[in-house]
Design an enzyme around this catalytic site. Structure first.
Site, mmCIF file in Angstrom:
data_model
loop_
_atom_site.group_PDB
_atom_site.id
_atom_site.type_symbol
_atom_site.label_atom_id
_atom_site.label_comp_id
_atom_site.label_asym_id
_atom_site.label_seq_id
_atom_site.Cartn_x
_atom_site.Cartn_y
_atom_site.Cartn_z
ATOM 1 N N GLN B 126 0.829 -1.207 0.000
ATOM 2 C CA GLN B 126 0.000 0.000 0.000
ATOM 3 C C GLN B 126 0.861 1.253 0.000
ATOM 4 O O GLN B 126 1.594 1.507 0.963
ATOM 5 C CB GLN B 126 -0.874 -0.002 1.267
ATOM 6 C CG GLN B 126 -1.708 1.248 1.478
ATOM 7 C CD GLN B 126 -2.430 1.249 2.818
ATOM 8 O OE1 GLN B 126 -1.979 0.629 3.772
ATOM 9 N NE2 GLN B 126 -3.566 1.923 2.882
ATOM 10 N N GLY B 127 0.741 2.048 -1.044
ATOM 11 C CA GLY B 127 1.525 3.274 -1.127
ATOM 12 C C GLY B 127 0.677 4.508 -0.876
ATOM 13 O O GLY B 127 0.321 5.243 -1.809
ATOM 14 N N TYR B 128 0.344 4.717 0.372
ATOM 15 C CA TYR B 128 -0.421 5.913 0.745
ATOM 16 C C TYR B 128 0.498 6.956 1.379
ATOM 17 O O TYR B 128 0.658 8.046 0.879
ATOM 18 C CB TYR B 128 -1.522 5.543 1.763
ATOM 19 C CG TYR B 128 -2.837 5.133 1.156
ATOM 20 C CD1 TYR B 128 -2.920 4.512 -0.077
ATOM 21 C CD2 TYR B 128 -4.029 5.357 1.850
ATOM 22 C CE1 TYR B 128 -4.142 4.130 -0.614
ATOM 23 C CE2 TYR B 128 -5.251 4.981 1.330
ATOM 24 C CZ TYR B 128 -5.305 4.363 0.099
ATOM 25 O OH TYR B 128 -6.514 3.988 -0.414
ATOM 26 N N SER B 129 1.111 6.576 2.519
ATOM 27 C CA SER B 129 1.819 7.554 3.337
ATOM 28 C C SER B 129 3.082 8.069 2.660
ATOM 29 O O SER B 129 3.764 7.341 1.941
ATOM 30 C CB SER B 129 2.210 6.918 4.669
ATOM 31 O OG SER B 129 1.086 6.402 5.310
ATOM 32 N N GLU B 245 -9.898 -1.075 5.709
ATOM 33 C CA GLU B 245 -8.727 -1.304 6.536
ATOM 34 C C GLU B 245 -9.096 -1.257 8.020
ATOM 35 O O GLU B 245 -8.662 -2.085 8.816
ATOM 36 C CB GLU B 245 -7.653 -0.257 6.213
ATOM 37 C CG GLU B 245 -6.343 -0.457 6.956
ATOM 38 C CD GLU B 245 -5.245 0.525 6.517
ATOM 39 O OE1 GLU B 245 -5.478 1.329 5.596
ATOM 40 O OE2 GLU B 245 -4.164 0.473 7.124
ATOM 41 N N ASN B 377 -5.298 6.761 16.290
ATOM 42 C CA ASN B 377 -6.483 6.837 17.145
ATOM 43 C C ASN B 377 -6.922 8.290 17.367
ATOM 44 O O ASN B 377 -8.116 8.548 17.558
ATOM 45 C CB ASN B 377 -6.208 6.134 18.475
ATOM 46 C CG ASN B 377 -6.259 4.622 18.321
ATOM 47 O OD1 ASN B 377 -6.174 4.109 17.202
ATOM 48 N ND2 ASN B 377 -6.413 3.912 19.425
ATOM 49 N N GLU B 378 -5.973 9.210 17.316
ATOM 50 C CA GLU B 378 -6.363 10.621 17.432
ATOM 51 C C GLU B 378 -7.242 11.019 16.244
ATOM 52 O O GLU B 378 -8.255 11.698 16.416
ATOM 53 C CB GLU B 378 -5.118 11.525 17.479
ATOM 54 C CG GLU B 378 -4.350 11.459 18.796
ATOM 55 C CD GLU B 378 -3.493 10.203 18.922
ATOM 56 O OE1 GLU B 378 -3.203 9.552 17.894
ATOM 57 O OE2 GLU B 378 -3.124 9.860 20.058
#
Ligand SMILES: Cc1cc2nc3c(=O)[nH]c(=O)nc-3n(C[C@H](O)[C@H](O)[C@H](O)COP(=O)(O)OP(=O)(O)OC[C@H]3O[C@@H](n4cnc5c(N)ncnc54)[C@H](O)[C@@H]3O)c2cc1C
Ligand SMILES: Cc1cc2nc3c(=O)[nH]c(=O)nc-3n(C[C@H](O)[C@H](O)[C@H](O)COP(=O)(O)OP(=O)(O)OC[C@H]3O[C@@H](n4cnc5c(N)ncnc54)[C@H](O)[C@@H]3O)c2cc1C
Lengths: 381, 394
Positions: B126-129, B245, B377-378
């Site tokens: 997965q290439g998101y970040s 996800e 989680n934030e």
């Protein structure tokens, strides 16, 4: 697996919600707090007519033949406006003790008037040095001819101040037993006391109170202990359901406040620190709900007492941690206004403390949960 | 209301449980028994075993190779897998890009990619970040320019790309337009990892194990047919995929296994002449955590019961990621504390500490990731504050 309400349950929930909102807003709670009894006998009778008081009891005694899930729905709705009538104390705790311990005739005798709203029944189980253990009974029952005499002291008897009948646990020669004692009995002293939530209870003394043999409910010993355990579990499950209603009310009030209160030129609900706190209140409320549902179901589905105890103790622990968090944050996020007697949020905060303490507090239920056989299942030493 | 499963569902669960036990190869079973971590070969070996059984993608529609199970069966299946300690399959193909292609892909894309995701023949990442686009994903800068000859040319960097070192394909969010709102110029692109100009630099995690990589693109040529969904319309897909996800992360079974392990270790650890499991303080702490897990499990059941009736996930499901990740971390913390000195062990030979204790410390470190990946989680709390509680923004 199914969490849907039946049509009957939806109707029950909706009528209880409508009653709480229209007939019994928090203003009535405040009025009742200032009264001597703390609740209204006419409303109690009305609840009887509506069938609410008999939810947990069979039709043969004038009840509705429902389940703990049904009673939980009513309790949750009542909690939204802090309905002051002693539903949990009498229609759940004391009534269940009679149901679990008494024979058919005894059930009819004490549950019929309760179901109808003609009587208030209270369960006197707690003693000064017993903490939350229902088997720590020092009150004694002795044979007196064909009758019994009871001597001892009971503390914090919920609704005891108004009870027409007290169900008292006492130690007989062959173990603990439950006896029913009428309000006017000689040797019975009922001293009304207030609880933090504006309700009433009683400190009770029994000085040689004479009761007939047919007032001993069922068999002494194991049977009576089982009945007490059942009544306390059902009441604890009821407290958890009520706690869900309290959490929801506090959450709703707080979120409303965050959306309207302005400081530093903005609605305080825009501050992320407060948003995250509100989200955690929401999470804890939802978890209290999940636990309360499980506890209510396990009280009613014929589960093994250990399975029931596991679900009830878990729910009580969650209420004690999550409910405490929700009610404390509700106060904190309201700022100074929350500390005033006029603001309702404090009433919910107090009720939460009472619900968390009744029928066993956090430490008690953690320990009980950890002592169940299921806790070490599959752990070969 | 009723908490019991039907007789058919119980029979199904028993069948699954028995099958898992006999289908696990001995080496995997031995690791599973002590909760050791698996290498990629073992993960893919287990993938192929599930594939041959037809159980590798129960959540896919039947026509694409799913099982046709109802929501309860899918849930029970996952719970059994988690409880068994079997390797977690790589989610990028099966749970992320697969469902996304089924929803948004062209017929040609489905035919080209889905069968090989199922069989495990092609592994995905997965290439998101990016270094400057984590929580604020829409700030991503990795560019794809149209070369006017039927290709995109991709330049830029991705980071934290889990398992890129093993992957055949990567699904990427790339910037195809910088003129408007930042969400509006993003596209969803599938890139062959063997293309010239793709470079992968593995990093070690704090667990001491390889998991994620930095991934670099230097004039990488990608055919236009690898664009999924509309040009500049990738943000909708990106969000849909994050939904897939997040539902994976409640990990009730993982936490349950971990708590059981804590108890087993506590039952074997002596202190002051008694088992730590019999120490009221430790016992109460374990009990409190188990109570939390039980609440999560009920919340999970409630979400499941809704899904079974075809309802969209309610508020109870939005707590699953936050609470599930917190509980798993707490379970590891407790395991480490119960282990005392043994928790200091770091990749020693077998026998220094018990096989069961050996993998706890790396796991304790890696578990820190659960509150970060898939949207921290934030960020989850921001979303709940806005979408569920309706709190104002500044
Ligand atoms: C028992 C008591 C006695 C008091 N006695 C006195 C007294 O003698 N004299 C006197 O002058 N005052 C007194 N006060 C007032 C006290 O100082 C205020 O209540 C306090 O400053 C909070 O203000 P507030 O009540 O208006 O709450 P608000 O300012 O409305 O705050 C509500 C909530 O929002 C939070 N909040 C507000 N702004 C922000 C922000 N920017 N970021 C994050 N969170 C924020 C607050 O922390 C709080 O939780 C007293 C209060 C109490 C409770
Ligand atoms: C083990 C692991 C595997 C991963 N695998 C992949 C992968 O395969 N592919 C991929 O694309 N990505 C992957 N990621 C990346 C992951 O999605 C990001 O790490 C995550 O989205 C957070 O981004 P960040 O690391 O840049 O942190 P930042 O966004 O820089 O956040 C730093 C801190 O600030 C907080 N923060 C940031 N913005 C806000 C805000 N608005 N409000 C409140 N708090 C805020 C965050 O919650 C965090 O605590 C992986 C991460 C980990 C840890």
């Amino acid at each position: 697996m199914n969490f849907d309400l039946t049509d009957d349950q939806k109707m029950l929930r909706d009528t209880a919600a409508a009653f709480a909102k229209k007939e019994s807003p928090v203003a009535r709670k405040r009025k009742m707090m200032a009264s001597e009894a703390g609740f209204d006998r006419d409303v109690w009778r009305q609840m009887g007519e509506l069938g609410w008081l008999g939810i947990l009891f069979p039709e043969a005694v004038g009840g509705y033949g429902g389940t703990m899930v049904d009673a939980a729905l009513v309790l949750e709705q009542f909690a939204a406006t802090l309905v002051p009538e002693p539903y949990l104390a009498s229609a759940v705790l004391a009534g269940t003790a009679v149901l679990a311990a008494g024979d058919a005739e005894q059930q009819r005798r004490w549950l019929e008037p309760l179901c109808a709203g003609d009587s208030v029944v209270a369960l006197a189980w707690a003693e000064r040095d017993g903490r939350f253990d229902p088997t720590a009974v020092t009150t004694v029952a002795e044979r007196a001819g064909g009758d019994w005499t009871l001597a001892g002291q009971k503390v914090w008897v919920l609704a005891g101040h108004a009870a027409d009948v007290l169900i008292v646990s006492a130690r007989c020669p062959d173990g603990i037993a439950l006896f029913s004692v009428d309000r006017g009995a000689d040797g019975l002293t009922v001293r009304p006391v207030q609880t933090m939530d504006g309700n009433r209870a009683a400190m009770v003394r029994l000085d040689g109170v004479r009761v007939a043999d047919d007032r001993r409910l069922g068999d002494p010993g194991e049977a009576a202990e089982r009945a007490l355990a059942t009544a306390l579990d059902w009441a604890a499950a009821g407290a958890c359901a009520e706690g869900v209603g309290v959490c929801q009310a506090v959450l709703d009030m707080t979120v409303d406040y965050l959306k309207t209160r302005e400081q530093f030129g903005v609605k305080i609900g825009a501050f992320q620190a407060l948003q995250h706190r509100a989200v955690d209140m929401f999470i804890e409320t939802e978890l209290c709900r999940s636990h309360a549902i499980e506890a209510a179901i396990r009280c009613s589905d014929g589960s093994d007492p250990d399975v029931r105890a596991g679900a009830v103790s878990a729910a009580k622990v969650q209420l004690a941690t999550g409910g405490k968090f929700v009610s404390q944050q509700g106060i904190q996020l309201h700022g100074g206004i929350a500390i005033t007697e006029e603001h309702d949020i404090g009433l919910y905060f107090k009720r939460m403390h009472v619900l968390n303490t009744l029928f066993g507090d956090e430490e008690h239920h953690v320990a009980r949960f950890a002592a169940l056989p299921s806790f070490v299942e599959g752990i070969e030493a | 209301m009723d908490l019991s499963f039907t007789r058919e569902h119980i029979a199904f669960r028993d069948e699954v449980r028995a099958w898992i036990q006999q289908a696990m190869p001995p080496a995997i079973r031995a690791k599973a028994a002590v909760g050791a971590s698996f290498d990629m070969d073992e993960v893919m070996q287990w993938h192929r075993i599930l594939y041959e059984k037809g159980w590798v993608a129960p959540h896919w529609p039947k026509e694409y190779g799913g099982t046709g199970w109802d929501a309860t069966r899918r849930f029970l299946f996952r719970e059994e897998l988690e409880m068994s300690g079997a390797p977690n399959l790589s989610p990028f193909g099966l749970s992320m890009v697969g469902p996304l292609l089924i929803q948004f892909g062209s017929d040609a894309q489905k035919a080209r990619f889905l069968p090989k995701i199922l069989s495990g023949e092609e592994v995905w990442c997965q290439g998101y970040s990016e270094p400057n686009a984590g929580s604020d994903l829409a700030s991503l800068q990795c560019r794809a320019d149209d070369d006017g000859a039927g290709h995109f040319v991709v330049n830029g960097q991705k980071t934290w790309t889990t398992y890129a070192q093993y992957a055949d394909w990567i699904f990427c969010l790339v910037r195809t337009d910088s003129s408007g709102k930042k969400q509006e110029g993003i596209s969803f692109l599938l890139i062959d990892m063997k293309s010239p100009g793709v470079e992968v630099r593995p990093m070690l995690t704090i667990a001491g194990t390889p998991a994620f990589c930095e991934t670099f693109f230097d004039n990488v040529v990608v055919p236009k047919e690898n664009l999924v969904g509309p040009l500049h319309g990738g943000w909708t897909l990106a969000k849909a995929l994050l939904g897939h996800e997040r539902t994976l992360i409640a990990a009730v079974g993982d936490s349950r296994r971990m708590i059981r392990k804590v108890k087993r270790i506590a039952a074997r650890t002596m202190a002051g002449g008694r088992r730590l499991l019999d120490d009221p303080g430790y016992r109460a702490r374990i009990a409190r955590l188990e109570v939390k897990l039980r609440g999560l499990q009920m919340a999970n059941y409630r979400a499941l019961a809704g899904a079974q009736l075809g309802r969209a996930p309610g508020p109870e499901s939005s707590i699953l990621k936050i609470r599930g990740s917190e509980i798993l971390q707490e379970a590891y913390v407790l395991a480490m504390e119960v282990m005392g000195h043994n928790s200091l062990s770091w990749f020693n030979e077998p026998g220094v500490v018990s096989d069961e204790e050996q993998p706890v410390a790396p796991g304790f470190n890696y578990a820190r990731a659960t509150t970060i990946y898939g949207g921290t989680n934030e960020i989850q709390r921001n979303v709940i504050a806005k979408l569920i509680l309706g709190l104002p923004t500044r």
